[in-house]
Motif scaffolding. Structure first.
Motif, PDB file in Angstrom:
ATOM      1  N   SER A  98       3.876   6.257  12.816  1.00 52.64           N
ATOM      2  CA  SER A  98       2.946   5.164  13.108  1.00 52.64           C
ATOM      3  C   SER A  98       1.963   5.011  11.967  1.00 52.64           C
ATOM      4  O   SER A  98       1.626   5.979  11.274  1.00 52.64           O
ATOM      5  CB  SER A  98       2.185   5.430  14.412  1.00 52.64           C
ATOM      6  OG  SER A  98       1.239   6.466  14.240  1.00 52.64           O
ATOM      7  N   ALA A  99       1.485   3.775  11.777  1.00 54.82           N
ATOM      8  CA  ALA A  99       0.529   3.498  10.707  1.00 54.82           C
ATOM      9  C   ALA A  99      -0.802   4.192  10.962  1.00 54.82           C
ATOM     10  O   ALA A  99      -1.470   4.640  10.025  1.00 54.82           O
ATOM     11  CB  ALA A  99       0.326   1.995  10.575  1.00 54.82           C
ATOM     12  N   SER A 100      -1.214   4.290  12.231  1.00 52.85           N
ATOM     13  CA  SER A 100      -2.499   4.910  12.549  1.00 52.85           C
ATOM     14  C   SER A 100      -2.481   6.406  12.240  1.00 52.85           C
ATOM     15  O   SER A 100      -3.432   6.947  11.667  1.00 52.85           O
ATOM     16  CB  SER A 100      -2.851   4.679  14.021  1.00 52.85           C
ATOM     17  OG  SER A 100      -1.846   5.204  14.861  1.00 52.85           O
ATOM     18  N   HIS A 101      -1.373   7.072  12.591  1.00 52.10           N
ATOM     19  CA  HIS A 101      -1.263   8.510  12.283  1.00 52.10           C
ATOM     20  C   HIS A 101      -1.203   8.725  10.778  1.00 52.10           C
ATOM     21  O   HIS A 101      -1.811   9.651  10.231  1.00 52.10           O
ATOM     22  CB  HIS A 101      -0.009   9.081  12.950  1.00 52.10           C
ATOM     23  CG  HIS A 101       0.176  10.548  12.710  1.00 52.10           C
ATOM     24  ND1 HIS A 101       1.352  11.082  12.230  1.00 52.10           N
ATOM     25  CD2 HIS A 101      -0.680  11.584  12.862  1.00 52.10           C
ATOM     26  CE1 HIS A 101       1.213  12.386  12.101  1.00 52.10           C
ATOM     27  NE2 HIS A 101      -0.010  12.722  12.492  1.00 52.10           N
ATOM     28  N   PHE A 102      -0.480   7.846  10.092  1.00 54.95           N
ATOM     29  CA  PHE A 102      -0.398   7.928   8.638  1.00 54.95           C
ATOM     30  C   PHE A 102      -1.777   7.771   8.002  1.00 54.95           C
ATOM     31  O   PHE A 102      -2.157   8.546   7.114  1.00 54.95           O
ATOM     32  CB  PHE A 102       0.548   6.849   8.125  1.00 54.95           C
ATOM     33  CG  PHE A 102       0.473   6.615   6.634  1.00 54.95           C
ATOM     34  CD1 PHE A 102       0.754   7.634   5.738  1.00 54.95           C
ATOM     35  CD2 PHE A 102       0.115   5.366   6.132  1.00 54.95           C
ATOM     36  CE1 PHE A 102       0.686   7.412   4.371  1.00 54.95           C
ATOM     37  CE2 PHE A 102       0.054   5.142   4.776  1.00 54.95           C
ATOM     38  CZ  PHE A 102       0.331   6.163   3.887  1.00 54.95           C
ATOM     39  N   SER A 103      -2.543   6.785   8.455  1.00 51.04           N
ATOM     40  CA  SER A 103      -3.879   6.546   7.884  1.00 51.04           C
ATOM     41  C   SER A 103      -4.783   7.750   8.073  1.00 51.04           C
ATOM     42  O   SER A 103      -5.530   8.135   7.163  1.00 51.04           O
ATOM     43  CB  SER A 103      -4.505   5.307   8.532  1.00 51.04           C
ATOM     44  OG  SER A 103      -3.801   4.140   8.164  1.00 51.04           O
ATOM     45  N   LYS A 104      -4.725   8.365   9.253  1.00 49.87           N
ATOM     46  CA  LYS A 104      -5.563   9.530   9.524  1.00 49.87           C
ATOM     47  C   LYS A 104      -5.182  10.691   8.604  1.00 49.87           C
ATOM     48  O   LYS A 104      -6.048  11.329   7.994  1.00 49.87           O
ATOM     49  CB  LYS A 104      -5.425   9.966  10.975  1.00 49.87           C
ATOM     50  CG  LYS A 104      -6.272  11.194  11.339  1.00 49.87           C
ATOM     51  CD  LYS A 104      -6.056  11.624  12.764  1.00 49.87           C
ATOM     52  CE  LYS A 104      -6.951  12.815  13.107  1.00 49.87           C
ATOM     53  NZ  LYS A 104      -6.763  13.950  12.158  1.00 49.87           N
ATOM     54  N   CYS A 105      -3.881  10.957   8.488  1.00 49.26           N
ATOM     55  CA  CYS A 105      -3.430  12.052   7.624  1.00 49.26           C
ATOM     56  C   CYS A 105      -3.771  11.783   6.161  1.00 49.26           C
ATOM     57  O   CYS A 105      -4.174  12.689   5.420  1.00 49.26           O
ATOM     58  CB  CYS A 105      -1.927  12.253   7.783  1.00 49.26           C
ATOM     59  SG  CYS A 105      -1.416  12.852   9.401  1.00 49.26           S
ATOM     60  N   TYR A 106      -3.628  10.532   5.744  1.00 47.61           N
ATOM     61  CA  TYR A 106      -3.913  10.166   4.359  1.00 47.61           C
ATOM     62  C   TYR A 106      -5.395  10.359   4.046  1.00 47.61           C
ATOM     63  O   TYR A 106      -5.763  10.911   2.996  1.00 47.61           O
ATOM     64  CB  TYR A 106      -3.509   8.714   4.115  1.00 47.61           C
ATOM     65  CG  TYR A 106      -3.423   8.356   2.645  1.00 47.61           C
ATOM     66  CD1 TYR A 106      -2.206   8.415   1.976  1.00 47.61           C
ATOM     67  CD2 TYR A 106      -4.547   7.963   1.927  1.00 47.61           C
ATOM     68  CE1 TYR A 106      -2.115   8.081   0.634  1.00 47.61           C
ATOM     69  CE2 TYR A 106      -4.468   7.637   0.595  1.00 47.61           C
ATOM     70  CZ  TYR A 106      -3.246   7.700  -0.061  1.00 47.61           C
ATOM     71  OH  TYR A 106      -3.162   7.390  -1.403  1.00 47.61           O
ATOM     72  N   ARG A 107      -6.247   9.929   4.973  1.00 44.09           N
ATOM     73  CA  ARG A 107      -7.691  10.078   4.785  1.00 44.09           C
ATOM     74  C   ARG A 107      -8.073  11.553   4.745  1.00 44.09           C
ATOM     75  O   ARG A 107      -8.911  11.968   3.926  1.00 44.09           O
ATOM     76  CB  ARG A 107      -8.446   9.366   5.905  1.00 44.09           C
ATOM     77  CG  ARG A 107      -9.959   9.293   5.665  1.00 44.09           C
ATOM     78  CD  ARG A 107     -10.674   8.656   6.838  1.00 44.09           C
ATOM     79  NE  ARG A 107     -10.240   7.269   7.051  1.00 44.09           N
ATOM     80  CZ  ARG A 107      -9.463   6.880   8.050  1.00 44.09           C
ATOM     81  NH1 ARG A 107      -9.024   7.767   8.946  1.00 44.09           N
ATOM     82  NH2 ARG A 107      -9.118   5.612   8.171  1.00 44.09           N
TER      83      ARG A 107
END
Length: 331
Positions: free
Chosen positions: A283-292
């Motif tokens: 998911s994009a939301s999980h990706f964004s959190k991990c990336y941040r």
């Protein structure tokens, strides 16, 4: 600049040792104007791409046209260049690509179902953008009249391969000695340092697991599957990663995938959700959190920063051009 110069110098040295101008070359730019490299050096040119294209049906047409490009190749305006390259290729001229120029050749449609090489840093974005090009992490690839290399000193190896088609081994060896290189690397030699040297890890089982992870980024393997393939228990794998790399296998695998994602964000215009999927995130939301968590900024901010930097660079070039224009006095 490394790829550019190491492509030319072997030709110069071949002429020197052969005692005749067997090889000749011209430096051209799209518009015939000097080109400033990313290290700040300005390269003067002998003409424009249109000049070479005009010669393509004449006796003095070149045997090969080699394209050289560097960082942010996906942001370049290359419509005219691609059209001219296609035209040259159709006339029977060989086309080469140094460093990231494989991107331009692929965008021109020349690498469809062809073997090619590109710098390892650009491979993730290239593979997503041009899925029908058979790209390899090799030093260089030759497919018919198409020659592509990964850049850097790989340009030397590709040019030595070309010279070796015309001349015997002693000439190649003399060029190598003059360049202080101890051997001619083959096309399939590694671009990057072996994992053993890159990570400072000696454990063969751990290296095998890491290679498995690197080969399965978009569809990450569960640790249970990795354990089964490597004939190790989960606990043994956990211990190997903790002892040698100071983190869990899950954390290391996540870092690999996020590194891939960062390359895609910086080197392609893929939507962020597609970057997430290509990097193995559901998911994009999980990706964004991990990336941040990993890089201290969101993927959206990373992409905006890249675009801001590119706009600034474009403005600097335009300002420099106008400054040089103002120095020209009317007759």
């Amino acid at each position: 600049m490394i790829a550019f110069t190491t492509a030319i110098e072997p030709l110069r040295l071949a002429n020197r040792f052969l005692l005749e101008d067997t090889y000749s070359w011209q430096i051209i730019s799209t518009d015939g104007q000097p080109v400033r490299a990313s290290n700040g050096l300005q390269i003067s040119v002998d003409g424009s791409l249109d000049d070479i294209t005009a010669q393509s049906n004449m006796d003095e047409r070149p045997d090969m046209v080699v394209v050289c490009s560097g960082i942010d190749v996906d942001q370049l305006e290359t419509k005219h260049t691609k059209a001219m390259i296609r035209r040259l290729y159709r006339t029977g001229i060989a086309i080469g690509g140094l460093c990231t120029a494989s991107w331009i050749l692929a965008d021109a449609g020349l690498l469809e179902d062809k073997q090619c090489a590109i710098h390892w840093e650009n491979m993730p974005g290239f593979m997503e953008k041009f899925p029908n090009a058979h790209v390899h992490a090799d030093l260089f690839e030759v497919d018919g009249r198409l020659y592509t290399c990964a850049g850097g000193t790989a340009a030397l190896d590709m040019m030595l391969y070309i010279i070796a088609q015309d001349h015997d081994e002693p000439i190649i060896n003399r060029i190598c000695e003059q360049c202080l290189t101890d051997r001619v690397r083959s096309s399939s030699d590694r671009q990057r340092l072996p994992l053993r040297a890159r990570l400072g890890v000696q454990n063969a089982r751990l290296l095998s697991i890491i290679e498995m992870m690197e080969a399965n980024i978009s569809e990450p393997l569960p640790l249970t599957e990795i354990a089964g393939i490597s004939n190790l228990s989960r606990r043994q794998i956990e211990r190997l990663f903790r002892q040698n790399l100071g983190r869990s296998p899950a954390r290391y695998y996540s870092e690999l995938r996020l590194d891939r994602a960062r390359h895609l964000l910086l080197q392609s215009n893929l939507p962020i959700v597609d970057v997430a999927i290509a990097s193995g995130f559901v998911s994009a939301s999980h990706f964004s959190k991990c990336y941040r968590d990993q890089f201290g900024r969101s993927p959206q901010v990373e992409r905006r920063e890249r675009e801001r930097a590119q706009r600034a660079a474009t403005m600097d070039l335009a300002s420099e051009f106008h400054s040089e224009e103002s120095l020209v006095e009317p007759l």
